[in-house]
Write a protein that holds these residues in place. Structure first.
Motif, PDB file in Angstrom:
ATOM      1  N   ALA A  32     -18.787  24.672 -38.058  1.00  0.00           N
ATOM      2  CA  ALA A  32     -18.421  24.968 -39.081  1.00  0.00           C
ATOM      3  C   ALA A  32     -18.128  24.257 -40.245  1.00  0.00           C
ATOM      4  N   TYR A  33     -19.373  22.977 -39.755  1.00  0.00           N
ATOM      5  CA  TYR A  33     -19.824  21.917 -41.334  1.00  0.00           C
ATOM      6  C   TYR A  33     -20.359  23.042 -41.642  1.00  0.00           C
ATOM      7  N   THR A  34     -21.762  22.974 -41.685  1.00  0.00           N
ATOM      8  CA  THR A  34     -22.432  24.012 -42.004  1.00  0.00           C
ATOM      9  C   THR A  34     -22.504  25.165 -41.747  1.00  0.00           C
ATOM     10  N   GLY A  35     -21.446  25.860 -42.171  1.00  0.00           N
ATOM     11  CA  GLY A  35     -21.615  28.251 -41.886  1.00  0.00           C
ATOM     12  C   GLY A  35     -22.468  28.024 -41.094  1.00  0.00           C
ATOM     13  N   ARG A  36     -22.928  27.741 -40.087  1.00  0.00           N
ATOM     14  CA  ARG A  36     -23.863  28.815 -39.634  1.00  0.00           C
ATOM     15  C   ARG A  36     -23.368  29.091 -38.361  1.00  0.00           C
ATOM     16  N   SER A  37     -24.585  30.767 -37.844  1.00  0.00           N
ATOM     17  CA  SER A  37     -23.465  31.198 -36.669  1.00  0.00           C
ATOM     18  C   SER A  37     -24.027  30.838 -35.699  1.00  0.00           C
ATOM     19  N   ASN A  38     -25.392  29.876 -35.494  1.00  0.00           N
ATOM     20  CA  ASN A  38     -25.821  28.726 -34.297  1.00  0.00           C
ATOM     21  C   ASN A  38     -26.645  27.566 -34.774  1.00  0.00           C
ATOM     22  N   ILE A  39     -26.827  26.959 -33.371  1.00  0.00           N
ATOM     23  CA  ILE A  39     -27.523  25.214 -33.976  1.00  0.00           C
ATOM     24  C   ILE A  39     -29.337  26.010 -34.420  1.00  0.00           C
ATOM     25  N   PRO A  40     -29.660  24.980 -35.604  1.00  0.00           N
ATOM     26  CA  PRO A  40     -31.073  25.280 -35.550  1.00  0.00           C
ATOM     27  C   PRO A  40     -31.196  24.241 -34.293  1.00  0.00           C
ATOM     28  N   GLU A  41     -32.473  24.392 -33.754  1.00  0.00           N
ATOM     29  CA  GLU A  41     -33.027  23.105 -32.988  1.00  0.00           C
ATOM     30  C   GLU A  41     -32.798  21.736 -34.069  1.00  0.00           C
ATOM     31  N   GLN A  42     -33.610  21.835 -35.088  1.00  0.00           N
ATOM     32  CA  GLN A  42     -33.617  20.198 -35.386  1.00  0.00           C
ATOM     33  C   GLN A  42     -31.862  20.070 -35.581  1.00  0.00           C
ATOM     34  N   LEU A  43     -31.032  20.496 -35.735  1.00  0.00           N
ATOM     35  CA  LEU A  43     -29.700  19.308 -35.189  1.00  0.00           C
ATOM     36  C   LEU A  43     -29.051  19.751 -33.685  1.00  0.00           C
ATOM     37  N   GLU A  44     -29.591  19.980 -32.603  1.00  0.00           N
ATOM     38  CA  GLU A  44     -29.478  19.337 -31.898  1.00  0.00           C
ATOM     39  C   GLU A  44     -29.125  18.229 -31.571  1.00  0.00           C
ATOM     40  N   LYS A  45     -29.827  17.357 -32.232  1.00  0.00           N
ATOM     41  CA  LYS A  45     -29.563  15.589 -31.526  1.00  0.00           C
ATOM     42  C   LYS A  45     -28.438  15.409 -32.195  1.00  0.00           C
ATOM     43  N   THR A  46     -27.763  15.737 -33.677  1.00  0.00           N
ATOM     44  CA  THR A  46     -27.083  16.009 -34.191  1.00  0.00           C
ATOM     45  C   THR A  46     -25.812  16.323 -33.538  1.00  0.00           C
ATOM     46  N   VAL A  47     -25.833  17.143 -32.551  1.00  0.00           N
ATOM     47  CA  VAL A  47     -24.311  17.519 -31.690  1.00  0.00           C
ATOM     48  C   VAL A  47     -24.558  16.451 -30.787  1.00  0.00           C
ATOM     49  N   ASP A  87     -25.737  17.954 -43.964  1.00  0.00           N
ATOM     50  CA  ASP A  87     -26.092  18.586 -45.177  1.00  0.00           C
ATOM     51  C   ASP A  87     -27.482  19.056 -45.358  1.00  0.00           C
ATOM     52  N   ARG A  88     -28.106  18.589 -44.885  1.00  0.00           N
ATOM     53  CA  ARG A  88     -29.641  19.085 -45.367  1.00  0.00           C
ATOM     54  C   ARG A  88     -29.603  20.635 -44.814  1.00  0.00           C
ATOM     55  N   TYR A  89     -28.863  21.515 -43.862  1.00  0.00           N
ATOM     56  CA  TYR A  89     -28.475  22.371 -43.620  1.00  0.00           C
ATOM     57  C   TYR A  89     -27.495  23.192 -43.226  1.00  0.00           C
ATOM     58  N   ARG A  90     -27.184  23.016 -44.504  1.00  0.00           N
ATOM     59  CA  ARG A  90     -25.087  23.578 -44.323  1.00  0.00           C
ATOM     60  C   ARG A  90     -25.718  24.402 -45.699  1.00  0.00           C
ATOM     61  N   LEU A  91     -25.329  26.083 -44.846  1.00  0.00           N
ATOM     62  CA  LEU A  91     -25.102  26.721 -46.115  1.00  0.00           C
ATOM     63  C   LEU A  91     -24.501  26.950 -47.057  1.00  0.00           C
ATOM     64  N   VAL A  92     -24.947  27.751 -48.254  1.00  0.00           N
ATOM     65  CA  VAL A  92     -24.499  27.940 -49.904  1.00  0.00           C
ATOM     66  C   VAL A  92     -24.255  29.051 -49.640  1.00  0.00           C
ATOM     67  N   ARG A  93     -22.645  29.100 -50.279  1.00  0.00           N
ATOM     68  CA  ARG A  93     -21.891  30.427 -50.199  1.00  0.00           C
ATOM     69  C   ARG A  93     -21.793  30.779 -51.283  1.00  0.00           C
ATOM     70  N   CYS A  94     -22.340  31.935 -51.430  1.00  0.00           N
ATOM     71  CA  CYS A  94     -22.489  32.935 -52.292  1.00  0.00           C
ATOM     72  C   CYS A  94     -21.224  34.328 -52.914  1.00  0.00           C
ATOM     73  N   GLY A  95     -20.339  33.725 -53.570  1.00  0.00           N
ATOM     74  CA  GLY A  95     -19.711  35.187 -53.556  1.00  0.00           C
ATOM     75  C   GLY A  95     -18.893  35.092 -52.606  1.00  0.00           C
ATOM     76  N   GLY A  96     -18.604  34.105 -51.938  1.00  0.00           N
ATOM     77  CA  GLY A  96     -17.518  33.720 -50.676  1.00  0.00           C
ATOM     78  C   GLY A  96     -18.496  34.505 -49.352  1.00  0.00           C
ATOM     79  N   TYR A  97     -20.410  34.427 -49.483  1.00  0.00           N
ATOM     80  CA  TYR A  97     -20.932  34.976 -48.655  1.00  0.00           C
ATOM     81  C   TYR A  97     -21.587  33.783 -47.995  1.00  0.00           C
ATOM     82  N   ALA A  98     -21.862  33.526 -47.139  1.00  0.00           N
ATOM     83  CA  ALA A  98     -23.303  32.261 -46.513  1.00  0.00           C
ATOM     84  C   ALA A  98     -24.069  33.346 -45.990  1.00  0.00           C
ATOM     85  N   TYR A  99     -25.343  33.351 -46.528  1.00  0.00           N
ATOM     86  CA  TYR A  99     -26.952  33.921 -45.825  1.00  0.00           C
ATOM     87  C   TYR A  99     -27.104  33.220 -45.265  1.00  0.00           C
TER      88      TYR A  99
END
Length: 102
Positions: A32-47, A87-99
């Motif tokens: 939810a914080y990063t706006g992603r649909s899956n957890i990148p390997e780099q964020l597994e430790k953060t979880v 914050d390094r893996y947070r997606l930017v929203r553009c026009g209401g969408y996160a790509y």
């Protein structure tokens, strides 16, 4: 080593149901914080780090600080270094969408 095994080592807790719930909640928070649909390997430790913070906060929910026996404790929602990593893996929203790169 699985995340569950790592959580058992980090917390000393043997209740797999509790640890599983903490890991699921932490993963949902990171997504939810990063706006992603899956957890990148780099964020597994953060979880796992967030799950350990949640485990350590059991029984002190809602408190911002506590004093006992001449010792004072203050609580943050999560350490700043965890937010710095997310914050390094947070997606930017553009026009209401996160790509997200698939």
């Amino acid at each position: 080593m699985t995340d569950m095994e790592k959580m058992k080592l980090l917390t000393g807790e043997s209740d797999e149901e509790l640890l599983s719930l903490l890991l699921e909640d932490a993963e949902a928070y990171v997504l939810a914080y990063t706006g992603r649909s899956n957890i990148p390997e780099q964020l597994e430790k953060t979880v796992r780090d967030l799950a350990v913070v949640a485990y350590n906060r059991i029984g002190t929910e809602g408190e911002t600080g506590r004093s006992e026996g001449g010792e004072s404790y203050s609580f943050d929602s999560a350490p700043k270094n965890i937010y710095d990593i997310m914050d390094r893996y947070r997606l930017v929203r553009c026009g209401g969408y996160a790509y997200e790169k698939k």
